[in-house]
Design a protein around this motif. Structure first.
Motif, PDB file in Angstrom:
ATOM      1  N   MET A   9       0.883  -1.213   0.027  1.00  0.00           N
ATOM      2  CA  MET A   9      -0.091   0.031  -0.109  1.00  0.00           C
ATOM      3  C   MET A   9       0.906   1.132  -0.023  1.00  0.00           C
ATOM      4  N   ASP A  10       0.519   2.210  -0.579  1.00  0.00           N
ATOM      5  CA  ASP A  10       1.408   3.515  -0.752  1.00  0.00           C
ATOM      6  C   ASP A  10       1.230   4.063   0.565  1.00  0.00           C
ATOM      7  N   GLY A  11       2.612   4.222   0.858  1.00  0.00           N
ATOM      8  CA  GLY A  11       2.880   5.114   2.231  1.00  0.00           C
ATOM      9  C   GLY A  11       3.087   4.164   3.397  1.00  0.00           C
ATOM     10  N   TYR A  12       2.945   2.614   3.072  1.00  0.00           N
ATOM     11  CA  TYR A  12       3.159   1.583   4.152  1.00  0.00           C
ATOM     12  C   TYR A  12       4.107   0.714   3.387  1.00  0.00           C
ATOM     13  N   ASP A  13       4.604   0.608   2.067  1.00  0.00           N
ATOM     14  CA  ASP A  13       5.143  -0.201   1.395  1.00  0.00           C
ATOM     15  C   ASP A  13       4.632  -1.611   1.749  1.00  0.00           C
ATOM     16  N   ASN A  14       5.250  -2.497   1.571  1.00  0.00           N
ATOM     17  CA  ASN A  14       4.876  -3.993   2.027  1.00  0.00           C
ATOM     18  C   ASN A  14       4.493  -4.094   3.267  1.00  0.00           C
ATOM     19  N   PHE A  15       3.404  -4.863   3.623  1.00  0.00           N
ATOM     20  CA  PHE A  15       2.771  -4.792   4.884  1.00  0.00           C
ATOM     21  C   PHE A  15       2.497  -6.228   5.385  1.00  0.00           C
ATOM     22  N   VAL A  16       2.163  -6.766   6.705  1.00  0.00           N
ATOM     23  CA  VAL A  16       2.040  -7.983   6.999  1.00  0.00           C
ATOM     24  C   VAL A  16       1.045  -7.834   7.939  1.00  0.00           C
ATOM     25  N   ILE A  17      -0.018  -8.537   8.292  1.00  0.00           N
ATOM     26  CA  ILE A  17      -1.191  -8.439   9.173  1.00  0.00           C
ATOM     27  C   ILE A  17      -1.246 -10.135   9.759  1.00  0.00           C
ATOM     28  N   LEU A  18      -1.034  -9.822  11.236  1.00  0.00           N
ATOM     29  CA  LEU A  18      -1.212 -11.196  11.793  1.00  0.00           C
ATOM     30  C   LEU A  18      -2.697 -11.526  12.662  1.00  0.00           C
ATOM     31  N   GLU A  19      -2.973 -12.281  12.874  1.00  0.00           N
ATOM     32  CA  GLU A  19      -4.232 -12.469  13.738  1.00  0.00           C
ATOM     33  C   GLU A  19      -3.810 -13.279  14.869  1.00  0.00           C
ATOM     34  N   HIS A  20      -4.002 -12.814  16.116  1.00  0.00           N
ATOM     35  CA  HIS A  20      -3.754 -13.407  17.299  1.00  0.00           C
ATOM     36  C   HIS A  20      -5.062 -13.933  18.067  1.00  0.00           C
ATOM     37  N   GLN A  21      -4.891 -14.441  19.122  1.00  0.00           N
ATOM     38  CA  GLN A  21      -6.163 -15.044  19.950  1.00  0.00           C
ATOM     39  C   GLN A  21      -6.624 -13.836  20.602  1.00  0.00           C
ATOM     40  N   ASN A  22      -7.697 -14.162  21.198  1.00  0.00           N
ATOM     41  CA  ASN A  22      -8.473 -13.051  21.772  1.00  0.00           C
ATOM     42  C   ASN A  22      -8.876 -11.738  21.082  1.00  0.00           C
ATOM     43  N   GLY A  23      -8.883 -11.782  19.675  1.00  0.00           N
ATOM     44  CA  GLY A  23      -9.389 -10.749  18.754  1.00  0.00           C
ATOM     45  C   GLY A  23      -8.344  -9.738  18.609  1.00  0.00           C
ATOM     46  N   TRP A  24      -7.149  -9.934  18.756  1.00  0.00           N
ATOM     47  CA  TRP A  24      -5.982  -9.131  18.426  1.00  0.00           C
ATOM     48  C   TRP A  24      -5.443  -9.296  17.225  1.00  0.00           C
ATOM     49  N   TYR A  25      -4.994  -8.322  16.540  1.00  0.00           N
ATOM     50  CA  TYR A  25      -4.340  -8.295  15.234  1.00  0.00           C
ATOM     51  C   TYR A  25      -3.310  -7.261  15.490  1.00  0.00           C
ATOM     52  N   SER A  26      -2.049  -7.671  14.622  1.00  0.00           N
ATOM     53  CA  SER A  26      -1.069  -6.772  14.539  1.00  0.00           C
ATOM     54  C   SER A  26      -0.482  -6.395  13.125  1.00  0.00           C
ATOM     55  N   VAL A  27      -0.169  -5.243  12.756  1.00  0.00           N
ATOM     56  CA  VAL A  27       0.237  -4.693  11.538  1.00  0.00           C
ATOM     57  C   VAL A  27       1.569  -4.493  11.551  1.00  0.00           C
ATOM     58  N   TYR A  28       2.398  -4.777  10.525  1.00  0.00           N
ATOM     59  CA  TYR A  28       3.776  -4.416  10.348  1.00  0.00           C
ATOM     60  C   TYR A  28       4.067  -3.895   8.882  1.00  0.00           C
ATOM     61  N   GLY A  29       4.419  -2.557   8.807  1.00  0.00           N
ATOM     62  CA  GLY A  29       4.365  -1.959   7.624  1.00  0.00           C
ATOM     63  C   GLY A  29       5.854  -1.578   7.221  1.00  0.00           C
ATOM     64  N   ASN A  30       5.969  -0.842   5.978  1.00  0.00           N
ATOM     65  CA  ASN A  30       7.132  -0.207   5.835  1.00  0.00           C
ATOM     66  C   ASN A  30       8.313  -1.383   5.543  1.00  0.00           C
ATOM     67  N   LEU A  31       7.956  -2.591   5.029  1.00  0.00           N
ATOM     68  CA  LEU A  31       8.715  -3.515   4.816  1.00  0.00           C
ATOM     69  C   LEU A  31       9.359  -3.603   3.339  1.00  0.00           C
ATOM     70  N   GLU A  32      10.607  -3.698   3.450  1.00  0.00           N
ATOM     71  CA  GLU A  32      11.461  -4.072   1.972  1.00  0.00           C
ATOM     72  C   GLU A  32      11.044  -5.408   1.416  1.00  0.00           C
ATOM     73  N   ARG A  33      11.327  -6.440   2.387  1.00  0.00           N
ATOM     74  CA  ARG A  33      11.217  -7.730   2.087  1.00  0.00           C
ATOM     75  C   ARG A  33      10.583  -8.636   3.114  1.00  0.00           C
ATOM     76  N   VAL A  34       9.567  -9.298   2.575  1.00  0.00           N
ATOM     77  CA  VAL A  34       8.599 -10.070   3.421  1.00  0.00           C
ATOM     78  C   VAL A  34       9.253 -11.653   3.375  1.00  0.00           C
ATOM     79  N   TYR A  35       9.242 -12.299   4.711  1.00  0.00           N
ATOM     80  CA  TYR A  35       9.635 -13.674   4.811  1.00  0.00           C
ATOM     81  C   TYR A  35       8.902 -14.721   5.301  1.00  0.00           C
ATOM     82  N   VAL A  36       7.506 -14.326   5.111  1.00  0.00           N
ATOM     83  CA  VAL A  36       6.521 -15.169   5.649  1.00  0.00           C
ATOM     84  C   VAL A  36       5.411 -15.569   4.348  1.00  0.00           C
ATOM     85  N   ASN A  37       4.613 -16.297   4.564  1.00  0.00           N
ATOM     86  CA  ASN A  37       3.380 -16.546   3.362  1.00  0.00           C
ATOM     87  C   ASN A  37       2.123 -16.311   4.183  1.00  0.00           C
ATOM     88  N   GLU A  38       0.996 -16.038   3.533  1.00  0.00           N
ATOM     89  CA  GLU A  38      -0.309 -15.898   3.865  1.00  0.00           C
ATOM     90  C   GLU A  38      -0.559 -17.269   4.245  1.00  0.00           C
TER      91      GLU A  38
END
Length: 214
Positions: free
Chosen positions: A144-173
Protein backbone atom coordinates in the motif's frame (compact mmCIF):
# COMPACT_ATOMS: atom_id res chain seq x y z
CA UNK A 1 -8.83 -13.96 0.45
CA UNK A 2 -11.94 -11.76 0.68
CA UNK A 3 -11.72 -11.81 4.47
CA UNK A 4 -8.05 -10.84 4.31
CA UNK A 5 -8.76 -7.90 2.03
CA UNK A 6 -11.56 -6.65 4.26
CA UNK A 7 -9.39 -6.98 7.35
CA UNK A 8 -6.48 -5.11 5.75
CA UNK A 9 -8.74 -2.26 4.71
CA UNK A 10 -10.27 -2.12 8.18
CA UNK A 11 -6.93 -2.17 9.99
CA UNK A 12 -4.87 0.18 7.84
CA UNK A 13 -7.18 2.12 5.57
CA UNK A 14 -9.87 3.19 7.94
CA UNK A 15 -9.21 6.23 9.99
CA UNK A 16 -15.50 4.73 13.07
CA UNK A 17 -31.87 12.50 16.41
CA UNK A 18 -34.17 10.85 18.26
CA UNK A 19 -37.52 12.59 19.05
CA UNK A 20 -37.21 12.92 22.83
CA UNK A 21 -34.46 14.76 24.71
CA UNK A 22 -34.02 11.75 26.99
CA UNK A 23 -33.52 9.45 24.04
CA UNK A 24 -31.12 11.89 22.37
CA UNK A 25 -28.94 12.10 25.49
CA UNK A 26 -28.94 8.32 25.80
CA UNK A 27 -27.78 7.92 22.21
CA UNK A 28 -25.13 10.61 22.62
CA UNK A 29 -23.77 8.97 25.76
CA UNK A 30 -23.57 5.63 24.00
CA UNK A 31 -21.78 7.21 21.06
CA UNK A 32 -19.35 9.04 23.35
CA UNK A 33 -20.58 12.52 22.42
CA UNK A 34 -21.92 15.49 24.34
CA UNK A 35 -24.08 18.43 23.27
CA UNK A 36 -22.59 21.67 24.60
CA UNK A 37 -24.80 23.64 26.98
CA UNK A 38 -24.77 27.36 27.80
CA UNK A 39 -21.90 28.13 30.18
CA UNK A 40 -19.86 25.05 29.30
CA UNK A 41 -16.10 25.30 28.87
CA UNK A 42 -13.42 22.72 28.09
CA UNK A 43 -12.60 22.61 31.79
CA UNK A 44 -16.15 22.25 33.11
CA UNK A 45 -17.02 19.67 30.44
CA UNK A 46 -13.85 17.71 31.14
CA UNK A 47 -14.78 17.54 34.83
CA UNK A 48 -18.17 16.06 33.95
CA UNK A 49 -16.47 13.14 32.23
CA UNK A 50 -13.39 12.87 34.46
CA UNK A 51 -11.10 13.89 31.59
CA UNK A 52 -8.10 16.13 31.11
CA UNK A 53 -9.23 19.36 29.38
CA UNK A 54 -6.31 19.30 26.93
CA UNK A 55 -7.11 15.71 25.97
CA UNK A 56 -10.77 16.55 25.49
CA UNK A 57 -9.91 19.50 23.27
CA UNK A 58 -7.40 17.49 21.22
CA UNK A 59 -10.01 14.77 20.55
CA UNK A 60 -12.04 17.49 18.87
CA UNK A 61 -9.20 19.03 16.88
CA UNK A 62 -8.89 22.11 19.08
CA UNK A 63 -7.03 23.51 22.08
CA UNK A 64 -8.40 24.73 25.41
CA UNK A 65 -8.02 28.32 24.17
CA UNK A 66 -10.54 27.69 21.38
CA UNK A 67 -14.22 28.46 21.92
CA UNK A 68 -17.04 26.00 22.50
CA UNK A 69 -20.40 26.73 20.91
CA UNK A 70 -23.82 26.08 22.43
CA UNK A 71 -25.58 23.05 20.87
CA UNK A 72 -22.48 21.77 19.08
CA UNK A 73 -21.74 18.08 19.60
CA UNK A 74 -18.26 17.20 20.80
CA UNK A 75 -16.53 13.92 21.35
CA UNK A 76 -16.01 12.93 25.01
CA UNK A 77 -14.79 9.39 24.63
CA UNK A 78 -11.83 7.73 22.96
CA UNK A 79 -12.76 5.95 19.74
CA UNK A 80 -11.01 2.79 20.91
CA UNK A 81 -11.99 0.37 23.69
CA UNK A 82 -11.60 1.53 27.29
CA UNK A 83 -8.83 0.31 29.58
CA UNK A 84 -11.36 -1.84 31.44
CA UNK A 85 -12.51 -3.46 28.20
CA UNK A 86 -8.93 -4.14 27.14
CA UNK A 87 -8.07 -5.75 30.46
CA UNK A 88 -10.90 -8.22 29.89
CA UNK A 89 -9.39 -9.12 26.51
CA UNK A 90 -5.71 -9.24 27.41
CA UNK A 91 -3.27 -10.42 24.74
CA UNK A 92 -2.48 -14.14 24.93
CA UNK A 93 0.86 -13.73 26.65
CA UNK A 94 3.36 -10.93 27.07
CA UNK A 95 3.82 -9.07 23.75
CA UNK A 96 7.36 -8.83 22.41
CA UNK A 97 8.84 -5.68 20.92
CA UNK A 98 8.53 -5.98 17.11
CA UNK A 99 12.18 -5.03 16.54
CA UNK A 100 15.31 -6.74 17.79
CA UNK A 101 16.41 -3.48 19.43
CA UNK A 102 14.40 -0.73 21.07
CA UNK A 103 13.84 2.25 18.82
CA UNK A 104 12.34 5.63 19.64
CA UNK A 105 8.98 6.61 18.16
CA UNK A 106 9.14 9.01 15.23
CA UNK A 107 5.38 9.30 14.66
CA UNK A 108 3.18 8.45 17.68
CA UNK A 109 -0.27 6.93 17.86
CA UNK A 110 -3.05 9.52 17.62
CA UNK A 111 -6.70 9.04 18.49
CA UNK A 112 -7.72 12.58 17.60
CA UNK A 113 -10.50 13.13 15.09
CA UNK A 114 -8.58 15.63 12.96
CA UNK A 115 -5.16 13.92 12.68
CA UNK A 116 -5.69 10.18 13.12
CA UNK A 117 -2.64 7.91 13.13
CA UNK A 118 -3.69 4.39 14.02
CA UNK A 119 -0.26 3.01 14.79
CA UNK A 120 3.27 4.13 15.61
CA UNK A 121 6.24 4.62 13.31
CA UNK A 122 9.62 3.94 14.83
CA UNK A 123 12.84 5.65 13.85
CA UNK A 124 15.37 3.58 11.94
CA UNK A 125 18.64 3.82 13.80
CA UNK A 126 19.81 0.23 13.59
CA UNK A 127 19.59 -2.36 10.80
CA UNK A 128 17.59 -5.41 11.73
CA UNK A 129 14.53 -7.54 11.21
CA UNK A 130 10.87 -7.13 12.01
CA UNK A 131 9.51 -9.89 14.23
CA UNK A 132 6.12 -11.08 15.43
CA UNK A 133 5.04 -9.60 18.73
CA UNK A 134 2.94 -12.70 19.57
CA UNK A 135 2.25 -16.15 18.12
CA UNK A 136 -0.30 -15.87 15.35
CA UNK A 137 -1.35 -16.52 11.78
CA UNK A 138 -0.46 -14.48 8.70
CA UNK A 139 -3.82 -13.41 7.26
CA UNK A 140 -2.70 -10.79 4.75
CA UNK A 141 0.41 -9.67 2.88
CA UNK A 142 0.09 -6.73 0.52
CA UNK A 143 1.50 -3.43 -0.66
CA UNK A 144 0.00 0.00 0.00
CA UNK A 145 1.33 3.44 -0.88
CA UNK A 146 2.71 5.03 2.25
CA UNK A 147 3.20 1.68 3.99
CA UNK A 148 5.18 -0.28 1.36
CA UNK A 149 4.85 -4.03 1.93
CA UNK A 150 2.90 -4.91 5.05
CA UNK A 151 1.99 -8.05 6.98
CA UNK A 152 -1.09 -8.56 9.15
CA UNK A 153 -1.15 -11.23 11.85
CA UNK A 154 -4.21 -12.56 13.66
CA UNK A 155 -3.73 -13.51 17.32
CA UNK A 156 -5.98 -15.01 19.97
CA UNK A 157 -8.62 -13.00 21.87
CA UNK A 158 -9.46 -10.78 18.88
CA UNK A 159 -6.02 -9.15 18.55
CA UNK A 160 -4.36 -8.21 15.25
CA UNK A 161 -0.95 -6.71 14.57
CA UNK A 162 0.21 -4.86 11.47
CA UNK A 163 3.82 -4.47 10.31
CA UNK A 164 4.38 -1.92 7.54
CA UNK A 165 7.27 -0.27 5.68
CA UNK A 166 8.79 -3.65 4.83
CA UNK A 167 11.28 -4.04 2.01
CA UNK A 168 11.18 -7.83 2.05
CA UNK A 169 8.68 -10.27 3.53
CA UNK A 170 9.83 -13.65 4.85
CA UNK A 171 6.45 -15.30 5.55
CA UNK A 172 3.46 -16.44 3.50
CA UNK A 173 -0.28 -15.93 3.85
CA UNK A 174 -1.86 -18.67 5.94
CA UNK A 175 1.39 -19.42 7.74
CA UNK A 176 1.42 -19.84 11.53
CA UNK A 177 4.26 -17.96 13.19
CA UNK A 178 5.83 -18.04 16.62
CA UNK A 179 6.55 -15.06 18.85
CA UNK A 180 9.74 -13.25 17.77
CA UNK A 181 9.72 -14.99 14.39
CA UNK A 182 11.16 -12.89 11.59
CA UNK A 183 8.51 -11.42 9.32
CA UNK A 184 10.64 -9.25 7.05
CA UNK A 185 13.17 -6.44 6.75
CA UNK A 186 12.50 -2.71 6.92
CA UNK A 187 12.49 -0.51 3.83
CA UNK A 188 15.50 1.71 3.25
CA UNK A 189 15.34 5.06 5.07
CA UNK A 190 12.08 4.11 6.82
CA UNK A 191 11.16 2.98 10.28
CA UNK A 192 8.75 0.18 11.10
CA UNK A 193 5.05 1.09 11.05
CA UNK A 194 3.41 -0.96 13.82
CA UNK A 195 -0.34 -1.06 14.49
CA UNK A 196 -2.41 -3.10 16.93
CA UNK A 197 -6.16 -3.69 16.79
CA UNK A 198 -8.62 -5.26 19.20
CA UNK A 199 -11.05 -6.50 16.57
CA UNK A 200 -11.87 -3.34 14.53
CA UNK A 201 -10.62 -0.80 17.09
CA UNK A 202 -7.07 0.51 16.88
CA UNK A 203 -5.24 0.42 20.21
CA UNK A 204 -2.22 2.48 21.20
CA UNK A 205 0.69 0.00 20.89
CA UNK A 206 2.23 1.38 24.08
CA UNK A 207 -0.99 0.57 25.94
CA UNK A 208 -0.99 -2.86 24.27
CA UNK A 209 2.45 -3.66 25.67
CA UNK A 210 1.43 -2.44 29.14
CA UNK A 211 -1.79 -4.48 29.20
CA UNK A 212 0.01 -7.61 28.06
CA UNK A 213 2.63 -7.22 30.77
CA UNK A 214 0.17 -6.65 33.64
Amino acid sequence: MQKSILVSVSLIGSFLFVLSIHGREKDEKKAGTYRVQAGDSWYSTARKFNLDPKTLASWNGRTVSDALYVDETIRVKSLGPSSEELKEKKPPGKPNFPLSQRESIKHPFSDTSHIPHKGVEFTKLNPGYVRSTLPGKVINIDYMDGYDNFVILEHQNGWYSVYGNLERVYVNEGQNVEAKQRLGSISKNKGLYFQVNQNKSAVNPIQFFQIGSS
